[in-house]
Design an enzyme around this catalytic site. Structure first.
Site, PDB file in Angstrom:
ATOM      1  CB  ILE A 141      71.164  90.576  53.304  1.00  7.84           C
ATOM      2  CG1 ILE A 141      70.696  91.990  53.682  1.00  7.84           C
ATOM      3  CG2 ILE A 141      72.417  90.609  52.430  1.00  7.84           C
ATOM      4  CD1 ILE A 141      70.111  92.811  52.541  1.00  7.84           C
TER       5      ILE A 141
ATOM      6  CD  GLN B 192      41.450  69.576  20.947  1.00 12.06           C
ATOM      7  OE1 GLN B 192      40.626  70.449  21.196  1.00 12.06           O
ATOM      8  NE2 GLN B 192      41.544  68.989  19.762  1.00 12.06           N
TER       9      GLN B 192
ATOM     10  CG  LEU C 110      52.917  66.814  37.933  1.00 12.25           C
ATOM     11  CD1 LEU C 110      53.300  67.573  36.664  1.00 12.25           C
ATOM     12  CD2 LEU C 110      54.101  66.769  38.900  1.00 12.25           C
TER      13      LEU C 110
ATOM     14  N   GLY D 211      46.999  66.577  41.926  1.00 10.56           N
ATOM     15  CA  GLY D 211      47.319  66.388  43.343  1.00 10.56           C
ATOM     16  C   GLY D 211      48.818  66.246  43.559  1.00 10.56           C
TER      17      GLY D 211
ATOM     18  CD  GLU E  68      68.583  91.239  42.069  1.00 12.73           C
ATOM     19  OE1 GLU E  68      69.080  92.300  41.657  1.00 12.73           O
ATOM     20  OE2 GLU E  68      68.934  90.679  43.113  1.00 12.73           O
TER      21      GLU E  68
HETATM   22  C1  FAD Z   1      63.908  85.740  48.723  1.00 10.68           C
HETATM   23  C2  FAD Z   1      64.361  87.163  48.783  1.00 10.68           C
HETATM   24  C3  FAD Z   1      65.716  87.471  48.708  1.00 10.68           C
HETATM   25  C4  FAD Z   1      66.163  88.792  48.792  1.00 10.68           C
HETATM   26  N1  FAD Z   1      67.510  89.061  48.772  1.00 10.68           N
HETATM   27  C5  FAD Z   1      67.945  90.339  48.876  1.00 10.68           C
HETATM   28  C6  FAD Z   1      69.345  90.625  48.907  1.00 10.68           C
HETATM   29  O1  FAD Z   1      70.194  89.739  48.774  1.00 10.68           O
HETATM   30  N2  FAD Z   1      69.741  91.918  49.069  1.00 10.68           N
HETATM   31  C7  FAD Z   1      68.827  92.932  49.196  1.00 10.68           C
HETATM   32  O2  FAD Z   1      69.259  94.069  49.329  1.00 10.68           O
HETATM   33  N3  FAD Z   1      67.494  92.692  49.174  1.00 10.68           N
HETATM   34  C8  FAD Z   1      67.033  91.417  49.030  1.00 10.68           C
HETATM   35  N4  FAD Z   1      65.680  91.148  49.010  1.00 10.68           N
HETATM   36  C9  FAD Z   1      64.723  92.250  49.128  1.00 10.68           C
HETATM   37  C10 FAD Z   1      64.082  92.578  47.793  1.00 10.68           C
HETATM   38  O3  FAD Z   1      65.001  93.219  46.972  1.00 10.68           O
HETATM   39  C11 FAD Z   1      62.832  93.423  48.054  1.00 10.68           C
HETATM   40  O4  FAD Z   1      61.894  92.569  48.671  1.00 10.68           O
HETATM   41  C12 FAD Z   1      62.281  94.004  46.783  1.00 10.68           C
HETATM   42  O5  FAD Z   1      63.124  95.028  46.332  1.00 10.68           O
HETATM   43  C13 FAD Z   1      60.881  94.584  46.966  1.00 10.68           C
HETATM   44  O6  FAD Z   1      60.853  95.478  48.029  1.00 10.68           O
HETATM   45  P1  FAD Z   1      59.755  95.337  49.202  1.00 10.68           P
HETATM   46  O7  FAD Z   1      59.754  93.916  49.627  1.00 10.68           O
HETATM   47  O8  FAD Z   1      60.057  96.354  50.205  1.00 10.68           O
HETATM   48  O9  FAD Z   1      58.390  95.626  48.486  1.00 10.68           O
HETATM   49  P2  FAD Z   1      57.713  97.070  48.266  1.00 10.68           P
HETATM   50  O10 FAD Z   1      58.689  97.972  47.616  1.00 10.68           O
HETATM   51  O11 FAD Z   1      57.077  97.505  49.520  1.00 10.68           O
HETATM   52  O12 FAD Z   1      56.599  96.707  47.197  1.00 10.68           O
HETATM   53  C14 FAD Z   1      55.375  96.090  47.549  1.00 10.68           C
HETATM   54  C15 FAD Z   1      54.469  96.100  46.319  1.00 10.68           C
HETATM   55  O13 FAD Z   1      54.236  97.444  45.889  1.00 10.68           O
HETATM   56  C16 FAD Z   1      54.603  97.598  44.530  1.00 10.68           C
HETATM   57  N5  FAD Z   1      55.174  98.922  44.294  1.00 10.68           N
HETATM   58  C17 FAD Z   1      56.080  99.595  45.057  1.00 10.68           C
HETATM   59  N6  FAD Z   1      56.412 100.763  44.480  1.00 10.68           N
HETATM   60  C18 FAD Z   1      55.732 100.821  43.307  1.00 10.68           C
HETATM   61  C19 FAD Z   1      55.651 101.776  42.243  1.00 10.68           C
HETATM   62  N7  FAD Z   1      56.386 102.910  42.244  1.00 10.68           N
HETATM   63  N8  FAD Z   1      54.822 101.515  41.197  1.00 10.68           N
HETATM   64  C20 FAD Z   1      54.095 100.369  41.173  1.00 10.68           C
HETATM   65  N9  FAD Z   1      54.137  99.435  42.140  1.00 10.68           N
HETATM   66  C21 FAD Z   1      54.936  99.650  43.195  1.00 10.68           C
HETATM   67  C22 FAD Z   1      55.641  96.512  44.286  1.00 10.68           C
HETATM   68  O14 FAD Z   1      55.749  96.180  42.912  1.00 10.68           O
HETATM   69  C23 FAD Z   1      55.097  95.381  45.125  1.00 10.68           C
HETATM   70  O15 FAD Z   1      54.115  94.686  44.396  1.00 10.68           O
HETATM   71  C24 FAD Z   1      65.208  89.830  48.918  1.00 10.68           C
HETATM   72  C25 FAD Z   1      63.847  89.526  48.971  1.00 10.68           C
HETATM   73  C26 FAD Z   1      63.425  88.219  48.906  1.00 10.68           C
HETATM   74  C27 FAD Z   1      61.959  87.934  48.953  1.00 10.68           C
END
Ligand code: FAD
Lengths: 98, 379
Positions: free
Chosen positions: B154, B272, B332, B334, B357
């Site tokens: 969070i 290029q 850039l 290295g 998100e």
């Molecule tokens: C820096 C950071 C800040 C954050 N801040 C907040 C916050 O303020 N509040 C909060 O509530 N959460 C927060 N989060 C959590 C974030 O919202 C989740 O990490 C995110 O929703 C992904 O969920 P997960 O990490 O459980 O990944 P998972 O859902 O386990 O996904 C792992 C992989 O599987 C893929 N995948 C999963 N389901 C499917 C599907 N149905 N089809 C295709 N591919 C799929 C995903 O695309 C991903 O590549 C934060 C995360 C980070 C890294």
């Protein structure tokens, strides 16, 4: 595409509202869900729509029927089937509804 | 109506970003904290209330002006931009859209002034992309709801005063505003992130936390379909602009470097293969910014298509941000791999945008479904 025309009937009947809502839902169903939609079906539970659609539906109800859905009406249950949507619209349209 | 001049707000933001943020962003990243003076200045300048309507004490910027503000701040410091994303876009934006008048009066003025900081507590250990799988529970008890459970990842939970918490009661999901000092709330800082390192990310535990019934956002059962989707709509719009911000920053880094650095007796920018990377970045940044503006135009009157247009903008701009920042590292060489230059930090920050998100894969799933509905010929 759904046009944004407001339904102008002063008193929208449940049946009028249901017909309009049914047509809108059919247009917006998740692809590959080629199934029949009944007025009592829970549209979210049966996976006809993504959850994102709930917001779209709120906008549709407000703009089509020219009502403001009060915050305590914003519960998924009121949006979950043609029947419930139509009842809500009729309720909001009735003189005592607001 | 607000008498705020958006261009004047953006000019002030640019000045603060250039002098107060950009020169310090590497230090925030290294120290994994956003100093209190940064939060105070963001509040004092009104930026933390930028998108909140004037009647609740905010600056009342429209989505286009607010997007530009997000880009300006995000180009200088991704962690400071993340504060705008969670506090202003996600939490305040959701309260503006869905909260009762009473709840708005209770919290929005303090959020608009930045006197209280808010964060969004949705994700859990086993509820990420599948956000509806939250296991944090609530039960009704008299005039209160009692919350139990644990949130993870969070952003800003380490310093926030308020949490917008999504919880479930046997499958019925609802959302609540929980105050940090409510008995039973406990936060534990997390560290070691790829990017967004100065965003005070924490785990949050709720042990029999009593929340007044008036702190329910919209109705019981509105948690997922309405509150989460509204929150993510605002969050995705912010992240879309964050992608433009990082890609623009990367573009400036690569152009500045390529016009100075010499190898083989010529400036590398005359090669290029380097020009291709620059040309792609120029083109993609322009395209992403226009997609963000397009989403902003759909959002301003809140049309039915706003959510999908925002998904498209978020997906594209986070993808091209990843590409442009990777190319900046490449140009850039290295120096791109070394923290003495911003390129490596931009690269790390951009990757985060493809995960938060709604991951890029989830955007693809939703956009494809939209595509089939819109573009498959019916006959
Ligand atoms: C820096 C950071 C800040 C954050 N801040 C907040 C916050 O303020 N509040 C909060 O509530 N959460 C927060 N989060 C959590 C974030 O919202 C989740 O990490 C995110 O929703 C992904 O969920 P997960 O990490 O459980 O990944 P998972 O859902 O386990 O996904 C792992 C992989 O599987 C893929 N995948 C999963 N389901 C499917 C599907 N149905 N089809 C295709 N591919 C799929 C995903 O695309 C991903 O590549 C934060 C995360 C980070 C890294």
């Amino acid at each position: 595409m759904h046009d944004e025309a407001v339904v102008n009937m002063a008193d929208v009947t449940v049946a009028d509202a249901a017909a309009n809502i049914r047509a809108y839902l059919r247009e917006n169903m998740t692809a590959f869900k080629d199934v029949e939609l009944h007025d009592e079906d829970n549209i979210f539970e049966r996976g006809f729509f993504t959850s994102l659609f709930a917001m779209q539906l709120l906008h549709y109800v407000e703009s089509t029927f020219d009502v403001e859905v009060p915050d305590d009406y914003i519960v998924l249950r009121n949006f979950s089937s043609v029947r419930r949507l139509a009842d809500m619209v009729a309720d909001l349209k009735s003189p005592s509804g607001e | 109506m607000s008498d705020v001049d958006p261009s004047e707000v953006i000019a002030r933001a640019r000045s603060f970003a250039d002098t107060g943020l950009a020169p310090r962003a590497a230090e925030f990243d290294r120290d994994e904290r956003l100093p209190a003076d940064v939060v105070r200045t963001m509040a004092a300048e009104g930026f933390l209330g930028a998108a909140i309507p004037a009647r609740w004490g905010g600056l009342g910027l429209d989505p286009l002006a607010y997007g530009e503000l997000t880009e300006v701040i995000g180009k200088a410091c991704a962690s400071t931009r993340a504060l705008l994303t969670v506090h202003t876009s996600i939490v305040a934006g959701t309260l503006v859209d869905l909260a009762s008048k009473r709840l708005k009066e209770k919290y929005l003025p303090a959020l608009a002034r930045g006197e209280r900081i808010a964060c969004f507590a949705l994700s859990e250990e086993n509820a990420g992309s599948d956000a509806a799988a939250v296991t944090t529970t609530y039960t009704r008890k008299g005039d209160t709801f009692v919350l139990n459970g644990r949130k993870k990842w969070i952003s800003f939970a380490g310093i926030a005063d308020l949490f917008l918490v999504v919880a479930s009661d046997h499958g019925t999901t609802s959302a609540f505003i929980v105050e940090r000092d409510a008995p039973g709330v406990d936060t534990r800082p997390m560290s070691g992130f790829l990017g967004n390192r100065a965003t005070h990310i924490a785990e949050v535990a709720f042990a029999d936390v009593e929340v007044p019934a008036e702190n329910l956002v919209a109705g019981v059962g509105a948690g997922f379909g309405f509150v989460v989707n509204t929150a993510l709509l605002h969050g995705r719009y912010s992240i879309a602009w964050a992608g433009v911000a990082l890609a623009q920053a990367a573009l400036e880094e690569m152009c500045s470097y390529a016009t100075r650095r010499e190898q083989f007796g010529v400036k590398i920018g005359t090669q290029q293969l380097v020009q291709k990377m620059v040309a792609d970045a120029v083109t993609n940044v322009a395209a992403a910014r226009e997609l963000c503006r397009r989403a902003g135009r759909f959002l301003a009157p809140r049309t039915a298509d706003a959510a999908m247009e925002t998904n498209i903008a978020k997906y594209f701009s986070s993808t091209i941000a990843q590409r442009a920042t990777s190319d900046a590292v490449q140009v850039l060489g290295g120096n791109g791999c070394w923290s003495g230059f911003p390129a490596e930090r931009l690269f790390r920050e951009a990757k985060i945008l493809e995960v938060i998100e709604g991951t890029s894969q989830l955007q693809q799933v939703m956009i494809a479904d939209f595509g089939y509905k819109k573009y498959a010929r019916k006959n």
